[in-house]
Design an enzyme around this catalytic site. Structure first.
Site, short mmCIF file in Angstrom:
data_model
loop_
_atom_site.label_atom_id
_atom_site.label_comp_id
_atom_site.label_asym_id
_atom_site.label_seq_id
_atom_site.Cartn_x
_atom_site.Cartn_y
_atom_site.Cartn_z
N SER A 185 -9.78 1.50 2.65
CA SER A 185 -8.94 2.30 1.80
C SER A 185 -7.87 1.51 1.05
CB SER A 185 -8.25 3.38 2.62
OG SER A 185 -7.40 2.81 3.60
N LYS A 192 0.85 -1.19 0.00
CA LYS A 192 0.00 0.00 0.00
C LYS A 192 0.89 1.24 0.00
CE LYS A 192 -3.95 1.88 2.62
NZ LYS A 192 -4.81 1.70 3.82
N SER A 203 -9.97 -0.90 6.79
CA SER A 203 -9.37 -0.76 5.46
C SER A 203 -8.61 -1.96 4.94
CB SER A 203 -8.44 0.44 5.43
OG SER A 203 -9.19 1.60 5.27
N1 GLN Z 1 -13.29 3.78 6.07
C1 GLN Z 1 -12.74 4.22 7.33
C2 GLN Z 1 -12.35 5.68 7.24
O1 GLN Z 1 -12.58 6.26 6.22
C3 GLN Z 1 -11.56 3.37 7.71
C4 GLN Z 1 -10.36 3.69 6.93
C5 GLN Z 1 -9.17 2.87 7.33
O2 GLN Z 1 -9.30 1.82 7.94
N2 GLN Z 1 -8.00 3.40 7.02
O3 GLN Z 1 -11.85 6.23 8.17
#
Ligand code: GLN
Length: 491
Positions: free
Chosen positions: A155, A80, A179
């Site tokens: 994400s 990532k 994410s």
């Molecule tokens: N979807 C969640 C957010 O937007 C979690 C994102 C993540 O785990 N980095 O904060």
């Protein structure tokens, strides 16, 4: 020499490499060719790192010829683009870091390199890991290999999509509120969020430091277990890592599901699941029961219903502090128009950040400001403690808690972009786990209307081994993880 099967898992590649059936260089070249062929459809990567991959593959071949063995020597992986890579730009999916080339590796990246892994590229993500669809990337959205008109989740959507499409066998994501697990579910692969403190965050671009962990994606439990074994463990550069030895995460693989005490909180199954999701989860529960697990539907986590509200105070608060460093002076993008320092700084931030990131910074700044701190931030921290205690209480007499990973399957690109709350609801089941710091895994659990459904297993702190034991047993019994998405070119 046998042909290289690019659909193979990492442990299958490792066995072929050890046997000399093909070289790490040949595997790297074939992998890069497939990934490149898939990119026009998927956009799973922000940067491909061919040179680094081939150099690492050559180094791996030297080690293999010397008879060294290890689960990742010569095995391709995607990372990532939130983890710093020395000499390779690290964007966090943001214009703000578009020109940023770190001069050091994140600890996880350094451990992968030392283990002989071959880094194919930096995977696409929502800007600063804020999002659930990868649509908030400044580099365009990633597409879901099961249906290119749909999101891969987020994400860590790029990391999940490239593994699901059989581009690479393994990848690395991060999980602040879901994410890793949610994109794993939406792409039909496995993804594990380790216990808070199990994996070093050194060199990971920070979003919400008290919630996030780096973790593995893979297509079977063995690959996820081996990759976790390489990246986990204490790090003197991250004081929040636990001083605990790293076990063999495959040690309990033979034990099946028998005797596991599994809590199924009904409150999560009654939460407006998308068509077919509840049915798939009920079928998974039936497999657990048939194999001798003890299912308890009376378990409750009453305060978990407040987890989303708690998260959207704590995570933006931490983000507003962590993202204060992007001022156009120290990192990345910088806007000058001869204005005052303050004006240039404001322009840099105004132009460098996308809308969701700005929304979080504003929310967090508000929650932390004098007069509101007690009412919002402090109260959220108190509820956080209550949620953690409820998890601890539930785990006093359960080994696992089972829920769906996500309320729905992959949604269409654009469908939730204009409705932040609808987007936030994706993480209804994953966020409580980050609040409690527990480990959890998403495992493929069938299909609803042709799209993958994820089964979410939550465990006690530092008991990733139990999650992986159950994931391995369930996956082997059901074979959902072997299904291949139709929508991407094979080479
Ligand atoms: N979807 C969640 C957010 O937007 C979690 C994102 C993540 O785990 N980095 O904060």
């Amino acid at each position: 020499m046998p042909e290289i099967d690019l659909d193979a898992t990492a442990h299958e590649h490792a066995a072929h490499l050890r046997a000399g059936d093909y070289t790490a260089r040949a595997l790297a070249e074939a992998t890069l060719a497939r990934v490149q062929a898939q990119e026009p459809a998927l956009n799973a990567y922000i940067t491909l790192t061919e040179e680094r991959a081939l150099a690492q593959a050559d180094a791996a071949d030297v080690r293999l010829r010397a008879g060294e063995s290890g689960p990742l020597i010569g095995v391709p992986i995607a990372i990532k683009d939130l983890l710093c890579t020395r000499g390779v730009r690290t964007t966090a999916g943001s214009h703000m870091l578009e020109p940023f080339v770190p001069f050091y590796d994140a600890t996880v990246v350094a451990r992968l390199d030392a283990a002989g892994a071959v880094t194919v590229g930096k995977a696409n993500l929502d800007e600063f890991a804020m999002g659930s669809s990868t649509e908030f990337s400044a580099f365009g959205p990633t597409h879901n290999p099961w249906d290119l008109d749909r999101v891969p989740g987020g994400s860590s959507g790029g990391s999940a999509a490239t593994v699901a499409a059989r581009g690479v066998p393994l990848s690395i994501g991060t999980d602040t509120g879901g994410s890793i697990r949610q994109p794993a579910a939406l792409c039909g692969i496995l993804g594990l969020k380790p216990t808070y403190g199990r994996v070093s965050r050194f060199g990971v671009v920070a979003f919400a430091s008290s919630l996030e962990q780096v973790g593995p994606f893979g297509r079977d439990a063995e690959d996820v277990a081996r990759l976790l074994g390489v990246i986990a463990g204490p790090d003197e550069r991250d004081a929040t890592t636990a001083p605990m030895p790293v076990p063999d995460y495959t040690a309990d693989f033979g034990r099946g599901l028998g005797g596991l005490r599994v809590g199924v909180p009904q409150q999560f199954l009654d939460r407006g699941l998308g068509p077919g999701v509840g049915e798939a989860i009920e079928q998974a529960i039936a497999v657990f029961e048939r194999e001798g697990a003890i299912i308890d539907r009376s378990v409750t986590l009453p305060s978990a219903d407040a987890a989303l509200a708690v998260y959207y105070l704590i995570a933006p608060s931490e983000a507003s502090a962590n993202l204060a460093r992007y001022d156009g002076v120290k990192y990345g993008f910088s806007y000058h128009e001869g204005g005052s320092v303050e004006e240039d700084m404001a322009e840099t931030r105004g132009r460098g950040f996308g809308s969701e990131v700005k929304r979080r910074i504003m929310l967090g700044t508000y929650a932390l400001s004098t007069g509101y701190y007690d009412a919002y931030y402090l109260k959220a921290q108190r509820v956080r403690t209550t949620i953690s205690r409820e998890f601890d209480a539930a785990f006093a007499d359960h080994d696992l808690i089972l829920t769906p990973t996500s309320p729905t399957t992959a949604f269409r690109l654009g469908e939730k972009l204009s409705d932040p709350y609808a987007m936030y609801l994706n993480d209804l089941f994953t966020i409580p786990v980050n609040i409690g710091g527990n480990p959890a895994i998403s495992v493929p659990a069938g299909f609803a209307e042709g799209l993958p459904v994820g089964l979410h297993l939550i465990g006690r702190h530092f008991e990733e081994g139990t999650l992986l034991r159950a994931a391995h047993a369930y996956a082997t019994l059901t074979d959902w993880h072997m299904r291949r998405p139709p929508a991407t070119p094979a080479s």
